[in-house]
Design a protein around this motif. Sequence first.
Motif, PDB file in Angstrom:
ATOM      1  N   MET A   1       0.849  -1.166   0.000  1.00  0.00           N
ATOM      2  CA  MET A   1       0.000   0.000   0.000  1.00  0.00           C
ATOM      3  C   MET A   1       0.902   1.239   0.000  1.00  0.00           C
ATOM      4  N   THR A   2       0.594   2.181  -0.852  1.00  0.00           N
ATOM      5  CA  THR A   2       1.374   3.417  -0.918  1.00  0.00           C
ATOM      6  C   THR A   2       0.787   4.441   0.046  1.00  0.00           C
ATOM      7  N   ASN A   3       1.537   5.515   0.291  1.00  0.00           N
ATOM      8  CA  ASN A   3       1.034   6.604   1.121  1.00  0.00           C
ATOM      9  C   ASN A   3      -0.210   7.222   0.496  1.00  0.00           C
ATOM     10  N   LYS A   4      -0.247   7.279  -0.832  1.00  0.00           N
ATOM     11  CA  LYS A   4      -1.401   7.833  -1.540  1.00  0.00           C
ATOM     12  C   LYS A   4      -2.658   7.022  -1.215  1.00  0.00           C
ATOM     13  N   GLU A   5      -2.509   5.680  -1.176  1.00  0.00           N
ATOM     14  CA  GLU A   5      -3.645   4.828  -0.849  1.00  0.00           C
ATOM     15  C   GLU A   5      -4.031   4.960   0.627  1.00  0.00           C
ATOM     16  N   LYS A   6      -3.037   5.027   1.505  1.00  0.00           N
ATOM     17  CA  LYS A   6      -3.284   5.118   2.946  1.00  0.00           C
ATOM     18  C   LYS A   6      -3.969   6.439   3.317  1.00  0.00           C
ATOM     19  N   TYR A   7      -3.502   7.538   2.739  1.00  0.00           N
ATOM     20  CA  TYR A   7      -3.983   8.873   3.129  1.00  0.00           C
ATOM     21  C   TYR A   7      -4.837   9.541   2.046  1.00  0.00           C
ATOM     22  N   LEU A  23       4.539  17.482   5.534  1.00  0.00           N
ATOM     23  CA  LEU A  23       4.312  16.254   6.298  1.00  0.00           C
ATOM     24  C   LEU A  23       4.652  16.537   7.749  1.00  0.00           C
ATOM     25  N   LYS A  24       3.772  16.161   8.648  1.00  0.00           N
ATOM     26  CA  LYS A  24       4.048  16.279  10.070  1.00  0.00           C
ATOM     27  C   LYS A  24       3.887  14.900  10.683  1.00  0.00           C
ATOM     28  N   ASN A  25       4.985  14.381  11.221  1.00  0.00           N
ATOM     29  CA  ASN A  25       5.000  13.028  11.788  1.00  0.00           C
ATOM     30  C   ASN A  25       4.514  11.986  10.787  1.00  0.00           C
ATOM     31  N   GLY A  26       4.928  12.167   9.525  1.00  0.00           N
ATOM     32  CA  GLY A  26       4.608  11.191   8.491  1.00  0.00           C
ATOM     33  C   GLY A  26       3.218  11.304   7.901  1.00  0.00           C
ATOM     34  N   LYS A  27       2.443  12.315   8.317  1.00  0.00           N
ATOM     35  CA  LYS A  27       1.077  12.478   7.811  1.00  0.00           C
ATOM     36  C   LYS A  27       0.957  13.794   7.051  1.00  0.00           C
ATOM     37  N   PRO A  28       0.133  13.818   6.003  1.00  0.00           N
ATOM     38  CA  PRO A  28      -0.043  15.048   5.227  1.00  0.00           C
ATOM     39  C   PRO A  28      -0.572  16.193   6.084  1.00  0.00           C
ATOM     40  N   ALA A  29      -0.070  17.391   5.799  1.00  0.00           N
ATOM     41  CA  ALA A  29      -0.487  18.587   6.537  1.00  0.00           C
ATOM     42  C   ALA A  29      -0.440  19.789   5.604  1.00  0.00           C
ATOM     43  N   ILE A  30      -1.178  20.821   5.955  1.00  0.00           N
ATOM     44  CA  ILE A  30      -1.147  22.070   5.205  1.00  0.00           C
ATOM     45  C   ILE A  30       0.051  22.872   5.693  1.00  0.00           C
ATOM     46  N   CYS A  31       0.883  23.314   4.766  1.00  0.00           N
ATOM     47  CA  CYS A  31       2.111  24.034   5.124  1.00  0.00           C
ATOM     48  C   CYS A  31       1.854  25.193   6.084  1.00  0.00           C
ATOM     49  N   THR A  51       6.498  20.284  -4.637  1.00  0.00           N
ATOM     50  CA  THR A  51       5.558  19.393  -5.304  1.00  0.00           C
ATOM     51  C   THR A  51       6.233  18.069  -5.624  1.00  0.00           C
ATOM     52  N   TYR A  52       7.493  18.116  -6.043  1.00  0.00           N
ATOM     53  CA  TYR A  52       8.222  16.895  -6.373  1.00  0.00           C
ATOM     54  C   TYR A  52       8.377  15.999  -5.145  1.00  0.00           C
ATOM     55  N   ASN A  53       8.839  16.564  -4.019  1.00  0.00           N
ATOM     56  CA  ASN A  53       9.027  15.764  -2.810  1.00  0.00           C
ATOM     57  C   ASN A  53       7.709  15.165  -2.334  1.00  0.00           C
ATOM     58  N   PHE A  54       6.644  15.952  -2.380  1.00  0.00           N
ATOM     59  CA  PHE A  54       5.352  15.442  -1.934  1.00  0.00           C
ATOM     60  C   PHE A  54       4.869  14.343  -2.865  1.00  0.00           C
ATOM     61  N   ARG A  55       5.027  14.524  -4.167  1.00  0.00           N
ATOM     62  CA  ARG A  55       4.630  13.503  -5.139  1.00  0.00           C
ATOM     63  C   ARG A  55       5.434  12.221  -4.933  1.00  0.00           C
ATOM     64  N   GLU A  56       6.724  12.386  -4.662  1.00  0.00           N
ATOM     65  CA  GLU A  56       7.587  11.222  -4.400  1.00  0.00           C
ATOM     66  C   GLU A  56       7.106  10.486  -3.147  1.00  0.00           C
ATOM     67  N   TRP A  57       6.768  11.233  -2.103  1.00  0.00           N
ATOM     68  CA  TRP A  57       6.250  10.633  -0.878  1.00  0.00           C
ATOM     69  C   TRP A  57       4.929   9.919  -1.142  1.00  0.00           C
ATOM     70  N   LEU A  58       4.029  10.539  -1.918  1.00  0.00           N
ATOM     71  CA  LEU A  58       2.734   9.924  -2.228  1.00  0.00           C
ATOM     72  C   LEU A  58       2.890   8.543  -2.847  1.00  0.00           C
ATOM     73  N   ASN A  59       3.854   8.407  -3.732  1.00  0.00           N
ATOM     74  CA  ASN A  59       4.021   7.158  -4.477  1.00  0.00           C
ATOM     75  C   ASN A  59       4.954   6.161  -3.805  1.00  0.00           C
ATOM     76  N   VAL A  63       4.855   3.187   5.410  1.00  0.00           N
ATOM     77  CA  VAL A  63       5.577   2.525   6.485  1.00  0.00           C
ATOM     78  C   VAL A  63       4.882   2.863   7.801  1.00  0.00           C
ATOM     79  N   GLU A  64       4.468   1.828   8.508  1.00  0.00           N
ATOM     80  CA  GLU A  64       3.811   2.018   9.805  1.00  0.00           C
ATOM     81  C   GLU A  64       4.781   2.694  10.765  1.00  0.00           C
ATOM     82  N   PRO A  65       4.375   3.792  11.412  1.00  0.00           N
ATOM     83  CA  PRO A  65       5.288   4.454  12.355  1.00  0.00           C
ATOM     84  C   PRO A  65       5.572   3.557  13.548  1.00  0.00           C
ATOM     85  N   PRO A  66       6.758   3.687  14.135  1.00  0.00           N
ATOM     86  CA  PRO A  66       7.083   2.842  15.285  1.00  0.00           C
ATOM     87  C   PRO A  66       6.218   3.190  16.495  1.00  0.00           C
TER      88      PRO A  66
END
Length: 132
Positions: A1-7, A23-31, A51-59, A63-66
């Motif tokens: 499952m990708t981040n895009k699917e999870k969130y 991203l705040k603590n691995g979750k999408p956030a408004i800047c 936009t590139y970094n966020f797109r890269e993260w989306l795809n 990873v489940e946070p510890p």
Amino acid sequence: MTNKEKYGNEIIELAANTALFGLKNGKPAICEEIKCEECDFYESDSCKGSTYNFREWLNSEYVEPPVDWSKVAVDTPILVRGIESDAWTRRYFAKYENGIVYAWGYGATSWSARGSGDISDWKMAKLAESEE
């Protein structure tokens, strides 16, 4: 499952309100709603968010946070196993000490256990709600 699917739903909701994501603590956030220093894209006094970094993260793969076991309440349902090839066993969290997770034996809880000798340490543990 990708981040895009999870969130996915959260991202759609955020997109309706802004074009800039962080991203705040691995979750999408408004800047605009988080401090730069709180953003996972922030490095060495500069914002690496784009936009590139966020797109890269989306795809990328989600990873489940510890788990911070020091904050888990006694008697929380957990899954444990001794080695990777074992099936997960249902137990209740007893304590976390010196980097080791302990669970009450045989499905007991702090209320039903026969004493502190009725706990076992486990090499692998995860919160039961994270089971997929």
